[in-house]
Design a protein around this motif. Structure first.
Motif, PDB file in Angstrom:
ATOM      1  N   GLY A  59     -14.604   3.995   4.997  1.00 37.70           N
ATOM      2  CA  GLY A  59     -14.825   2.660   5.504  1.00 37.70           C
ATOM      3  C   GLY A  59     -15.659   1.850   4.533  1.00 37.70           C
ATOM      4  O   GLY A  59     -16.119   2.355   3.509  1.00 37.70           O
ATOM      5  N   GLU A  60     -15.847   0.618   4.870  1.00 33.13           N
ATOM      6  CA  GLU A  60     -16.606  -0.289   4.022  1.00 33.13           C
ATOM      7  C   GLU A  60     -18.064   0.149   3.918  1.00 33.13           C
ATOM      8  O   GLU A  60     -18.607   0.791   4.814  1.00 33.13           O
ATOM      9  CB  GLU A  60     -16.546  -1.705   4.595  1.00 33.13           C
ATOM     10  CG  GLU A  60     -15.157  -2.316   4.588  1.00 33.13           C
ATOM     11  CD  GLU A  60     -14.624  -2.523   3.180  1.00 33.13           C
ATOM     12  OE1 GLU A  60     -15.395  -2.925   2.287  1.00 33.13           O
ATOM     13  OE2 GLU A  60     -13.435  -2.272   2.975  1.00 33.13           O
ATOM     14  N   THR A  61     -18.704  -0.241   2.828  1.00 32.73           N
ATOM     15  CA  THR A  61     -20.109   0.047   2.616  1.00 32.73           C
ATOM     16  C   THR A  61     -20.958  -0.650   3.670  1.00 32.73           C
ATOM     17  O   THR A  61     -20.734  -1.816   3.986  1.00 32.73           O
ATOM     18  CB  THR A  61     -20.528  -0.440   1.207  1.00 32.73           C
ATOM     19  OG1 THR A  61     -19.715   0.213   0.243  1.00 32.73           O
ATOM     20  CG2 THR A  61     -21.981  -0.142   0.940  1.00 32.73           C
ATOM     21  N   GLY A  62     -21.913   0.074   4.211  1.00 31.47           N
ATOM     22  CA  GLY A  62     -22.881  -0.516   5.114  1.00 31.47           C
ATOM     23  C   GLY A  62     -22.470  -0.653   6.567  1.00 31.47           C
ATOM     24  O   GLY A  62     -23.170  -1.296   7.341  1.00 31.47           O
ATOM     25  N   GLY A  99     -22.282   1.859   8.687  1.00 32.59           N
ATOM     26  CA  GLY A  99     -22.987   2.849   9.500  1.00 32.59           C
ATOM     27  C   GLY A  99     -22.319   4.197   9.620  1.00 32.59           C
ATOM     28  O   GLY A  99     -22.552   4.906  10.607  1.00 32.59           O
ATOM     29  N   LYS A 100     -21.520   4.584   8.662  1.00 31.21           N
ATOM     30  CA  LYS A 100     -20.839   5.884   8.721  1.00 31.21           C
ATOM     31  C   LYS A 100     -21.850   7.036   8.753  1.00 31.21           C
ATOM     32  O   LYS A 100     -21.760   7.929   9.583  1.00 31.21           O
ATOM     33  CB  LYS A 100     -19.900   6.046   7.520  1.00 31.21           C
ATOM     34  CG  LYS A 100     -18.769   5.047   7.465  1.00 31.21           C
ATOM     35  CD  LYS A 100     -17.913   5.226   6.223  1.00 31.21           C
ATOM     36  CE  LYS A 100     -18.628   4.927   4.933  1.00 31.21           C
ATOM     37  NZ  LYS A 100     -18.899   3.525   4.650  1.00 31.21           N
ATOM     38  N   THR A 101     -22.812   6.985   7.842  1.00 29.68           N
ATOM     39  CA  THR A 101     -23.812   8.046   7.774  1.00 29.68           C
ATOM     40  C   THR A 101     -24.645   8.084   9.041  1.00 29.68           C
ATOM     41  O   THR A 101     -24.901   9.165   9.600  1.00 29.68           O
ATOM     42  CB  THR A 101     -24.712   7.845   6.541  1.00 29.68           C
ATOM     43  OG1 THR A 101     -23.889   7.761   5.375  1.00 29.68           O
ATOM     44  CG2 THR A 101     -25.695   8.988   6.378  1.00 29.68           C
ATOM     45  N   SER A 102     -25.066   6.943   9.533  1.00 34.19           N
ATOM     46  CA  SER A 102     -25.860   6.884  10.763  1.00 34.19           C
ATOM     47  C   SER A 102     -25.080   7.424  11.955  1.00 34.19           C
ATOM     48  O   SER A 102     -25.641   8.099  12.826  1.00 34.19           O
ATOM     49  CB  SER A 102     -26.297   5.453  11.048  1.00 34.19           C
ATOM     50  OG  SER A 102     -27.140   4.990  10.041  1.00 34.19           O
ATOM     51  N   LEU A 103     -23.800   7.136  11.999  1.00 41.98           N
ATOM     52  CA  LEU A 103     -22.961   7.620  13.092  1.00 41.98           C
ATOM     53  C   LEU A 103     -22.880   9.147  13.088  1.00 41.98           C
ATOM     54  O   LEU A 103     -23.029   9.790  14.129  1.00 41.98           O
ATOM     55  CB  LEU A 103     -21.560   7.019  12.995  1.00 41.98           C
ATOM     56  CG  LEU A 103     -20.557   7.477  14.044  1.00 41.98           C
ATOM     57  CD1 LEU A 103     -20.985   7.012  15.431  1.00 41.98           C
ATOM     58  CD2 LEU A 103     -19.172   6.952  13.709  1.00 41.98           C
ATOM     59  N   VAL A 104     -22.665   9.740  11.918  1.00 38.13           N
ATOM     60  CA  VAL A 104     -22.566  11.196  11.838  1.00 38.13           C
ATOM     61  C   VAL A 104     -23.926  11.834  12.128  1.00 38.13           C
ATOM     62  O   VAL A 104     -24.001  12.873  12.785  1.00 38.13           O
ATOM     63  CB  VAL A 104     -22.008  11.635  10.469  1.00 38.13           C
ATOM     64  CG1 VAL A 104     -21.995  13.144  10.341  1.00 38.13           C
ATOM     65  CG2 VAL A 104     -20.601  11.083  10.273  1.00 38.13           C
ATOM     66  N   PHE A 120     -20.854  14.566   2.759  1.00 37.08           N
ATOM     67  CA  PHE A 120     -20.773  14.212   1.344  1.00 37.08           C
ATOM     68  C   PHE A 120     -20.616  12.701   1.258  1.00 37.08           C
ATOM     69  O   PHE A 120     -19.566  12.169   1.609  1.00 37.08           O
ATOM     70  CB  PHE A 120     -19.584  14.913   0.680  1.00 37.08           C
ATOM     71  CG  PHE A 120     -19.738  16.409   0.618  1.00 37.08           C
ATOM     72  CD1 PHE A 120     -20.324  17.000  -0.482  1.00 37.08           C
ATOM     73  CD2 PHE A 120     -19.306  17.213   1.653  1.00 37.08           C
ATOM     74  CE1 PHE A 120     -20.470  18.375  -0.555  1.00 37.08           C
ATOM     75  CE2 PHE A 120     -19.441  18.585   1.602  1.00 37.08           C
ATOM     76  CZ  PHE A 120     -20.033  19.167   0.492  1.00 37.08           C
ATOM     77  N   ASP A 121     -21.662  12.018   0.814  1.00 38.61           N
ATOM     78  CA  ASP A 121     -21.671  10.561   0.773  1.00 38.61           C
ATOM     79  C   ASP A 121     -21.251  10.069  -0.608  1.00 38.61           C
ATOM     80  O   ASP A 121     -21.658  10.628  -1.630  1.00 38.61           O
ATOM     81  CB  ASP A 121     -23.070  10.051   1.101  1.00 38.61           C
ATOM     82  CG  ASP A 121     -23.072   8.631   1.622  1.00 38.61           C
ATOM     83  OD1 ASP A 121     -21.984   8.082   1.861  1.00 38.61           O
ATOM     84  OD2 ASP A 121     -24.170   8.075   1.798  1.00 38.61           O
ATOM     85  N   GLU A 122     -20.433   9.038  -0.623  1.00 40.96           N
ATOM     86  CA  GLU A 122     -19.985   8.376  -1.858  1.00 40.96           C
ATOM     87  C   GLU A 122     -19.179   9.300  -2.770  1.00 40.96           C
ATOM     88  O   GLU A 122     -19.325   9.267  -3.988  1.00 40.96           O
ATOM     89  CB  GLU A 122     -21.179   7.801  -2.627  1.00 40.96           C
ATOM     90  CG  GLU A 122     -21.996   6.796  -1.854  1.00 40.96           C
ATOM     91  CD  GLU A 122     -21.242   5.509  -1.535  1.00 40.96           C
ATOM     92  OE1 GLU A 122     -20.320   5.149  -2.282  1.00 40.96           O
ATOM     93  OE2 GLU A 122     -21.588   4.875  -0.526  1.00 40.96           O
ATOM     94  N   ILE A 123     -18.298  10.116  -2.174  1.00 40.29           N
ATOM     95  CA  ILE A 123     -17.536  11.059  -3.003  1.00 40.29           C
ATOM     96  C   ILE A 123     -16.561  10.373  -3.945  1.00 40.29           C
ATOM     97  O   ILE A 123     -16.120  10.971  -4.909  1.00 40.29           O
ATOM     98  CB  ILE A 123     -16.788  12.117  -2.156  1.00 40.29           C
ATOM     99  CG1 ILE A 123     -15.767  11.470  -1.244  1.00 40.29           C
ATOM    100  CG2 ILE A 123     -17.750  12.974  -1.393  1.00 40.29           C
ATOM    101  CD1 ILE A 123     -14.883  12.456  -0.527  1.00 40.29           C
ATOM    102  N   ASN A 124     -16.263   9.118  -3.687  1.00 39.72           N
ATOM    103  CA  ASN A 124     -15.331   8.404  -4.569  1.00 39.72           C
ATOM    104  C   ASN A 124     -15.985   7.985  -5.885  1.00 39.72           C
ATOM    105  O   ASN A 124     -15.328   7.442  -6.752  1.00 39.72           O
ATOM    106  CB  ASN A 124     -14.764   7.179  -3.856  1.00 39.72           C
ATOM    107  CG  ASN A 124     -15.843   6.195  -3.461  1.00 39.72           C
ATOM    108  OD1 ASN A 124     -16.957   6.587  -3.149  1.00 39.72           O
ATOM    109  ND2 ASN A 124     -15.516   4.927  -3.448  1.00 39.72           N
ATOM    110  N   THR A 125     -17.277   8.253  -6.071  1.00 40.13           N
ATOM    111  CA  THR A 125     -17.956   7.833  -7.293  1.00 40.13           C
ATOM    112  C   THR A 125     -17.923   8.889  -8.383  1.00 40.13           C
ATOM    113  O   THR A 125     -18.417   8.659  -9.471  1.00 40.13           O
ATOM    114  CB  THR A 125     -19.429   7.478  -7.003  1.00 40.13           C
ATOM    115  OG1 THR A 125     -20.086   8.632  -6.482  1.00 40.13           O
ATOM    116  CG2 THR A 125     -19.525   6.333  -6.016  1.00 40.13           C
ATOM    117  N   ASN A 126     -17.359  10.062  -8.122  1.00 40.53           N
ATOM    118  CA  ASN A 126     -17.316  11.123  -9.114  1.00 40.53           C
ATOM    119  C   ASN A 126     -15.903  11.686  -9.184  1.00 40.53           C
ATOM    120  O   ASN A 126     -15.440  12.324  -8.248  1.00 40.53           O
ATOM    121  CB  ASN A 126     -18.315  12.225  -8.752  1.00 40.53           C
ATOM    122  CG  ASN A 126     -18.471  13.242  -9.842  1.00 40.53           C
ATOM    123  OD1 ASN A 126     -17.502  13.636 -10.487  1.00 40.53           O
ATOM    124  ND2 ASN A 126     -19.693  13.691 -10.064  1.00 40.53           N
TER     125      ASN A 126
END
Length: 93
Positions: free
Chosen positions: A2-5, A7-12, A71-77
């Protein structure tokens, strides 16, 4: 995903509290190595083994503790896609 910001991390994190699970997060970035990912997964496995769920019956050995690995921001590597496939799809490590 989903889009940045949004709340994906907060939801999990909230979900982990509801189901009484340990929440472990690994921020992925261009400089992260495969060894760091493997260490993170191994630490999560050890956490699951070391903290059994509360037992209703003293004779019950209990179940392993629930652990949510995020795993946060996996699309950056781009260099660890094979390793992540082994973790998520093949369930190896």
């Amino acid at each position: 995903m989903g889009e940045t910001g949004v709340g994906k991390t907060s939801l999990v994190d909230f979900l982990s509290k509801i189901i009484d699970a340990e929440f472990m997060i690994k921020n992925i970035h261009a400089g992260i190595t495969e060894e760091e990912i493997i260490d993170f997964v191994n630490k999560a496995q050890e956490t699951a083994k070391m903290q059994p769920l509360k037992k209703a019956n003293p004779m019950d050995p209990g179940k392993p503790r629930k652990v949510i690995m995020f795993f946060d921001e996996i699309n950056t590597n781009n260099n660890i896609s094979g390793l992540l496939k082994e973790i998520f799809v093949d369930r190896h490590i």
